[in-house]
Design a protein around this motif. Sequence first.
Motif, short mmCIF file in Angstrom:
data_model
loop_
_atom_site.label_atom_id
_atom_site.label_comp_id
_atom_site.label_asym_id
_atom_site.label_seq_id
_atom_site.Cartn_x
_atom_site.Cartn_y
_atom_site.Cartn_z
N GLY A 258 1.78 -4.41 3.76
CA GLY A 258 3.09 -4.86 3.30
C GLY A 258 3.07 -6.33 2.91
N GLU A 259 2.36 -7.17 3.70
CA GLU A 259 2.25 -8.59 3.36
C GLU A 259 1.52 -8.77 2.03
N HIS A 260 0.54 -7.90 1.78
CA HIS A 260 -0.21 -7.95 0.53
C HIS A 260 0.67 -7.56 -0.66
N MET A 261 1.53 -6.59 -0.47
CA MET A 261 2.32 -6.06 -1.57
C MET A 261 3.60 -6.84 -1.83
N LEU A 262 4.17 -7.50 -0.81
CA LEU A 262 5.48 -8.14 -0.95
C LEU A 262 5.55 -9.12 -2.12
N PRO A 263 4.66 -10.10 -2.24
CA PRO A 263 4.80 -11.04 -3.37
C PRO A 263 4.67 -10.37 -4.73
N ARG A 264 3.91 -9.31 -4.81
CA ARG A 264 3.76 -8.61 -6.09
C ARG A 264 5.03 -7.84 -6.44
N ILE A 265 5.66 -7.27 -5.42
CA ILE A 265 6.93 -6.57 -5.65
C ILE A 265 8.02 -7.57 -6.02
N GLN A 266 8.04 -8.71 -5.34
CA GLN A 266 9.03 -9.74 -5.68
C GLN A 266 8.84 -10.23 -7.11
N GLU A 267 7.60 -10.34 -7.53
CA GLU A 267 7.33 -10.79 -8.89
C GLU A 267 7.79 -9.76 -9.91
#
Length: 306
Positions: A61-70
């Motif tokens: 989830g930590e890996h995916m969060l910034p990419r989803i926010q972007e």
Amino acid sequence: MNLKQLQFMVHVATTQSFSRAAELSFATQPTLSNAISQLEEELGGRLFKRTTRSVELTPFGEHMLPRIQELLQSKEDIYKAAEAFHNPSHKILRIGFSPLVDMQRLDQVLTPFRQTHPEVTLFFKECFIDDLAQRLENQQIDIQITPESTATDDPCSCFFYQDQLCYLPSRDDQSDNSRLAYRLSDLPETPIILTGGGCGLNAALESLFHAEGKAFNVYPGQAMSYQVIEDWASLGIGSGILPRSKLSAGHTDHFPLFTAKEFPAHFTFNWRWRQHDQQPAHLLDLISYIETTVPSLVQGQASQQS
């Protein structure tokens, strides 16, 4: 996968609560929970660790969060592009930058430009360092700001500011009450804690150590934020090196860092824009402002801080 699922995920990560995220999303909790489960199934991993008392991001989830926010931010880009097309009098300038950039400094130096150009909306976009050049080339941003390890003579680039680097000793480092600063050549052998790499901190530090002929001893784990680097150093997990502007307001256990020649160690931040023969007038105004007015503003900030 749909945007609503991604927005649900960001709200849960922000609130650390499925019930509060549901309220924020104007959805029922079962609807939100089902959407998160479907997203996890599609992405192939659990995004959250759920207990009766807490909700936390998993490493995935930590890996995916910034990419989803972007991705969600890209949705806003589409709306603003449509608005600019339908309403040409409403001008937009998109400024992309590394998370290492001092946002307070950036906002201060651009305030006079806003005041003299009320018809222009400045749209900030924090990006992974590897994405900035491509976004600039694809005209998804108009200006980028990145840390540079070497001087540049690019005609489409100019100096912005320098940020002094500070050393955060590990709790287990041998303390010296008389010490006021560190030199790169004299740093302890304690491994240095880095981030996941998206902000540009790791590459800039590696380049700095290489230029000084100093071995770059890296801690094998990765921090998700600059605050985590501070916390881990205070726990004795490793040491850290951060630009002064990225230190927490209450953090006191840090020392100015100098090169072997007694110069302050720093990151240099530059503006960069596209080479284009037909830039819009409001972008040319910003570029002119960056080249002629911003340097004196930055110098004034430095005088106030010294």
